[in-house]
Write a protein that holds these residues in place. Structure first.
Motif, PDB file in Angstrom:
ATOM      1  N   ARG A 269      -4.558  -6.866  -0.414  1.00 10.52           N
ATOM      2  CA  ARG A 269      -5.096  -5.726  -1.156  1.00 10.52           C
ATOM      3  C   ARG A 269      -4.042  -4.635  -1.301  1.00 10.52           C
ATOM      4  N   PHE A 270      -3.336  -4.343  -0.211  1.00 11.24           N
ATOM      5  CA  PHE A 270      -2.268  -3.336  -0.246  1.00 11.24           C
ATOM      6  C   PHE A 270      -1.173  -3.740  -1.225  1.00 11.24           C
ATOM      7  N   ILE A 271      -0.688  -4.974  -1.078  1.00  8.01           N
ATOM      8  CA  ILE A 271       0.468  -5.427  -1.862  1.00  8.01           C
ATOM      9  C   ILE A 271       0.146  -5.459  -3.350  1.00  8.01           C
ATOM     10  N   LEU A 272      -1.013  -6.011  -3.725  1.00  3.04           N
ATOM     11  CA  LEU A 272      -1.381  -6.065  -5.132  1.00  3.04           C
ATOM     12  C   LEU A 272      -1.663  -4.677  -5.694  1.00  3.04           C
ATOM     13  N   GLY A 273      -2.001  -3.743  -4.804  1.00  6.72           N
ATOM     14  CA  GLY A 273      -2.235  -2.366  -5.230  1.00  6.72           C
ATOM     15  C   GLY A 273      -0.965  -1.538  -5.352  1.00  6.72           C
ATOM     16  N   GLY A 274       0.172  -2.119  -4.939  1.00  2.00           N
ATOM     17  CA  GLY A 274       1.449  -1.436  -5.101  1.00  2.00           C
ATOM     18  C   GLY A 274       2.064  -0.906  -3.826  1.00  2.00           C
TER      19      GLY A 274
ATOM     20  N   ASP B 100       9.105  -1.939   0.369  1.00  2.00           N
ATOM     21  CA  ASP B 100       9.462  -0.722  -0.353  1.00  2.00           C
ATOM     22  C   ASP B 100      10.563   0.031   0.383  1.00  2.00           C
ATOM     23  N   ARG B 101      11.505   0.594  -0.365  1.00  2.00           N
ATOM     24  CA  ARG B 101      12.569   1.390   0.256  1.00  2.00           C
ATOM     25  C   ARG B 101      11.988   2.641   0.921  1.00  2.00           C
TER      26      ARG B 101
ATOM     27  N   ASN C 273       8.813  -1.448   7.052  1.00  2.00           N
ATOM     28  CA  ASN C 273       7.798  -2.466   7.363  1.00  2.00           C
ATOM     29  C   ASN C 273       6.953  -2.072   8.566  1.00  2.00           C
ATOM     30  N   SER C 274       7.566  -1.447   9.571  1.00  2.32           N
ATOM     31  CA  SER C 274       6.791  -1.076  10.755  1.00  2.32           C
ATOM     32  C   SER C 274       5.719  -0.049  10.408  1.00  2.32           C
ATOM     33  N   GLU C 275       6.016   0.859   9.484  1.00  6.36           N
ATOM     34  CA  GLU C 275       5.009   1.834   9.076  1.00  6.36           C
ATOM     35  C   GLU C 275       3.938   1.175   8.213  1.00  6.36           C
ATOM     36  N   PHE C 276       4.353   0.230   7.391  1.00  7.25           N
ATOM     37  CA  PHE C 276       3.376  -0.546   6.625  1.00  7.25           C
ATOM     38  C   PHE C 276       2.398  -1.241   7.566  1.00  7.25           C
ATOM     39  N   GLN C 277       2.931  -1.861   8.621  1.00  5.90           N
ATOM     40  CA  GLN C 277       2.080  -2.572   9.571  1.00  5.90           C
ATOM     41  C   GLN C 277       1.182  -1.610  10.347  1.00  5.90           C
ATOM     42  N   ARG C 278       1.678  -0.413  10.644  1.00 11.51           N
ATOM     43  CA  ARG C 278       0.853   0.589  11.333  1.00 11.51           C
ATOM     44  C   ARG C 278      -0.353   0.972  10.470  1.00 11.51           C
TER      45      ARG C 278
END
Length: 367
Positions: free
Chosen positions: A46-51, A56-57, A61-66
């Motif tokens: 859902r996150f990835i398809l939503g943009g 992302d620069r 990734n660690s913040e994405f996972q948080r």
């Protein structure tokens, strides 16, 4: 199971392992049996398809996972609250992946750091679900069926899929009720059946075995049905394809509400196995498929389905709403009673298990 009589199960595994198809299968079959089922989709997709992506620069990734972990916990808590207010005697929440799947995409030390900073305890998170079903990726032993077509957020090659599969399996080691369903020695349909059996066992309902038979039966009145039943209205439309696969869309209406499904079946030369992708789709996509790709060599299949348990056996009766007005019964053997016994209101004309002309697609073919 928590104190609101809600069962919770996580379905996980590597890319192209059958998660979406299994979740769709469970939703349809158990809803027919009177279980209130909610399927929570994969939040990372859902996150990835939503943009919002982990590469992302602007977002490490660690913040994405948080944020993924926190959103998952918040979303699941809301679902749990909603389900607690329903009145069904059996309730099931199915999760497409869980928080520990992050360990396939982030190092353990970073994951543990996030838990520490958010004041979360791994053991408590692990114990929030009643069961974990791990499905092995098709990249192990079923390479001919490996595809990423069913998930636009997935791009993994075979080796990457195997690596992620191994890490995902390891991430859930330690759960009290973890089931590992591999590809070894089974067809894709058998793999799905095994996953469905695990959930039936969790809920304490008769578990289907691989013993499915079909019968042409005499019409009957619903007033003669002496057990509780569910009535489902089904409209199934076949789609045009260019690669030899079979695709269809289906609308299922139960208790006044409709859900929509897309199914794609592919096979390879010299093999009796078929790989099936099935997932729910929005209503607008259902009508777009029909408008743009309906196969006019086949009529839409319209039928009423009556689902019921009798003497610990599960039956489905389809009444085909066409010129035949035929009634067809499908029986699943269970672990409690695999000797077929018909209810008194069922009168069999003949068995049609092996007769191709009684299959849905043959019925739909325009001659």
């Amino acid at each position: 199971m928590n104190n609101q009589n809600i069962y919770e199960a996580i379905v996980t595994g590597g890319p192209c392992s059958g998660k979406t198809t299994l979740l769709s299968l469970i939703l349809q079959k158990l809803s027919d049996k009177g279980v209130k089922v909610f399927v929570r989709d994969e939040i990372a997709t859902r996150f990835i398809l939503g943009g919002i992506t982990p590469w992302d620069r602007e977002l490490h990734n660690s913040e994405f996972q948080r944020q993924l972990l926190l959103h998952t916990l918040e979303s699941d808590a809301r679902i749990r609250t909603i389900m607690s207010k329903t009145t069904a005697s059996k309730k099931l929440i199915m999760y497409d992946r869980g928080v520990f799947d992050a360990l396939a995409y982030i190092k353990p030390e970073l994951f543990n750091k996030i838990l520490l900073e958010e004041k979360l305890i791994a053991g408590e998170l692990m114990g929030m679900s009643d069961a974990v079903i791990y499905l092995q990726t098709a990249a192990y032993g079923a390479e001919a069926f490996y595809t990423t077509i069913n998930n636009k957020a997935r791009t993994e090659a075979l080796e990457d899929a195997r690596r992620l599969d191994d890490l995902t399996q390891d991430a859930w080691i330690g759960h009290e009720h973890m089931s590992c369903i591999t590809n070894e020695g089974k067809t894709f349909d058998q793999k799905m059946t095994e996953g469905y059996q695990k959930i039936c066992d969790l809920l304490g309902i008769p578990v289907p075995i691989e013993s499915e038979r079909k019968f042409l039966i005499k019409p009957f009145s619903l007033e003669d049905v002496s057990v509780a039943y569910k009535e489902v209205h089904i409209l199934q439309t076949y789609l045009t394809t260019t690669d030899g696969s079979e695709e269809r869309v289906r609308r299922r209406t139960l208790d006044g509400g409709s859900t929509y499904y897309f199914t794609r079946k592919t096979s390879i030369p010299g093999s009796s196995d078929r790989f099936e992708i099935q997932h729910r789709i929005p209503e607008r996509d259902y009508y777009t498929y029909i408008e743009e790709r309906a196969d006019h060599n086949y009529r839409p299949i319209r039928k009423n389905r009556y689902c019921f348990l009798w003497n610990n056996q599960y039956f489905e009766v389809d009444r085909f709403l066409d010129e035949t007005d035929e009634y067809q019964l499908e029986w699943e053997g269970t672990d409690r009673n695999h000797i077929l016994q018909f209810p008194p209101f069922i009168k069999v004309i003949k068995e049609v298990t092996e007769e191709k002309k009684y299959g849905n697609k043959e019925r739909a073919r325009i001659r």
